[in-house]
Motif scaffolding. Structure first.
Motif, short mmCIF file in Angstrom:
data_model
loop_
_atom_site.label_atom_id
_atom_site.label_comp_id
_atom_site.label_asym_id
_atom_site.label_seq_id
_atom_site.Cartn_x
_atom_site.Cartn_y
_atom_site.Cartn_z
N THR A 101 0.85 -1.19 0.00
CA THR A 101 0.00 0.00 0.00
C THR A 101 0.88 1.23 0.00
OG1 THR A 101 -0.08 0.15 2.41
CG2 THR A 101 -1.81 -1.17 1.34
N VAL A 177 -3.44 -2.70 8.94
CA VAL A 177 -4.45 -3.76 8.89
C VAL A 177 -5.37 -3.62 10.10
CG1 VAL A 177 -4.84 -6.25 8.97
CG2 VAL A 177 -2.95 -5.33 7.60
N GLY A 180 -7.84 -0.82 9.76
CA GLY A 180 -8.72 -0.94 8.60
C GLY A 180 -8.35 -0.07 7.41
N GLY A 183 -6.88 -1.93 3.24
CA GLY A 183 -7.67 -2.28 2.06
C GLY A 183 -7.17 -3.52 1.34
N ILE A 184 -6.61 -4.49 2.07
CA ILE A 184 -6.08 -5.71 1.47
C ILE A 184 -6.97 -6.88 1.89
CG2 ILE A 184 -4.11 -7.29 1.32
CD1 ILE A 184 -2.30 -4.96 2.01
N ASP A 185 -7.59 -7.53 0.90
CA ASP A 185 -8.44 -8.69 1.21
C ASP A 185 -7.61 -9.82 1.80
OD1 ASP A 185 -10.59 -7.30 0.19
OD2 ASP A 185 -10.39 -8.15 -1.83
N ASP A 186 -8.19 -10.57 2.69
CA ASP A 186 -7.58 -11.73 3.36
C ASP A 186 -6.25 -11.41 4.04
OD1 ASP A 186 -5.67 -11.66 1.26
OD2 ASP A 186 -6.05 -13.68 0.59
N ALA A 187 -6.02 -10.14 4.38
CA ALA A 187 -4.78 -9.77 5.05
C ALA A 187 -4.72 -10.36 6.45
CB ALA A 187 -4.65 -8.25 5.13
N ASP A 213 -2.93 -17.02 4.92
CA ASP A 213 -3.54 -18.36 4.86
C ASP A 213 -3.12 -19.27 6.01
OD1 ASP A 213 -4.68 -17.58 2.38
OD2 ASP A 213 -2.86 -18.18 1.32
#
Length: 238
Positions: A101, A177, A180, A183-187, A213
């Motif tokens: 980012t 993160v 908020g 703005g990174i999905d699945d972070a 993951d």
């Protein structure tokens, strides 16, 4: 006072010259010629030696200051000067970090902190805070890394802030993160991963890292966090 007719001391040839100077020796015509030729030869030889000292027979190049400078040395120096700029390199360590980012830059550190760290920063305002997020690969998996650089007004404040952030349960400066803003999905929540910190002068660097993951390797992740401390230099320029 002795007059002109007063005899001198015995054996002095009729008295010493006035003023005490020694009698001059006059050269005959042949002797004067030989002496002149000798002096001329010495002068010529000295001039030839001086020419050899000032002039480099091998290169035909003489330095203005009197020291011979070979022509190839001059050419080499010019080449090194024109090619002295080396290309910049990135990822020179074990890991390559890619910016995830755009950095977040501010001056209200308390507003982006929590816990005891927030309360302390409210009483000891910082000069600047820069927060960044990076991705890297380690142990065959993706990892997200938060790097925060807080600049305090003085070195004492920087040392106190670092000691506080190193304390378990005392809070911290929020990563992007957690608040908020990433703005990174699945972070992954980097605050729950590995931690590293450093202080340099008035700058405090705080690093948090976690695998995507659910991958786990705390040893590898700790190495990632330690190396990410070097990213502080990049963030300071933001």
């Amino acid at each position: 006072m002795r007059d002109a007719n007063t005899p001198g001391d015995p054996g002095d040839g009729g008295g010493a010259p006035v003023g005490g100077s020694r009698p001059r020796v006059l050269l005959t015509g042949g002797s004067a010629l030989l002496a002149g030729i000798g002096l001329l030869a010495v002068a010529v030889l000295a001039g030839f030696v001086w020419w050899l000292v000032r002039y480099d027979l091998g290169t035909g190049h003489a330095d203005v200051g009197g020291t011979a400078v070979p022509a190839e040395a001059t050419a080499t120096a010019t080449t090194e000067h024109t090619s002295s700029t080396a290309p910049e390199t990135t990822g020179s360590g074990e890991y390559v970090f890619d910016s995830a980012t755009a950095p977040d830059v501010g001056t209200d550190c308390a507003a982006v902190s929590y816990g005891d760290v927030r309360d302390w920063l409210a009483e000891h305002p910082c000069d600047r805070v820069v927060r960044g997020l990076y991705e890297t690969s380690a142990d065959g998996a993706r990892a997200l890394v938060s790097v925060v650089v807080v600049t305090m007004p003085d070195e004492r404040g920087a040392a106190e802030l670092r000691a506080l952030t190193d304390t378990t349960g005392a809070g911290n400066v929020s990563d992007m993160v957690r608040d908020g803003s990433a703005g990174i999905d699945d972070a992954p929540q980097v605050a729950g991963g590995e931690y590293a910190s450093d202080v340099t002068g008035t700058d405090v660097t705080i690093v948090e890292a976690a695998f995507f993951d659910g991958h786990r390797n705390s040893t590898e992740l700790a190495d990632v966090a330690d190396e990410a401390l070097l990213l502080a230099t990049e963030l300071r320029g933001s």
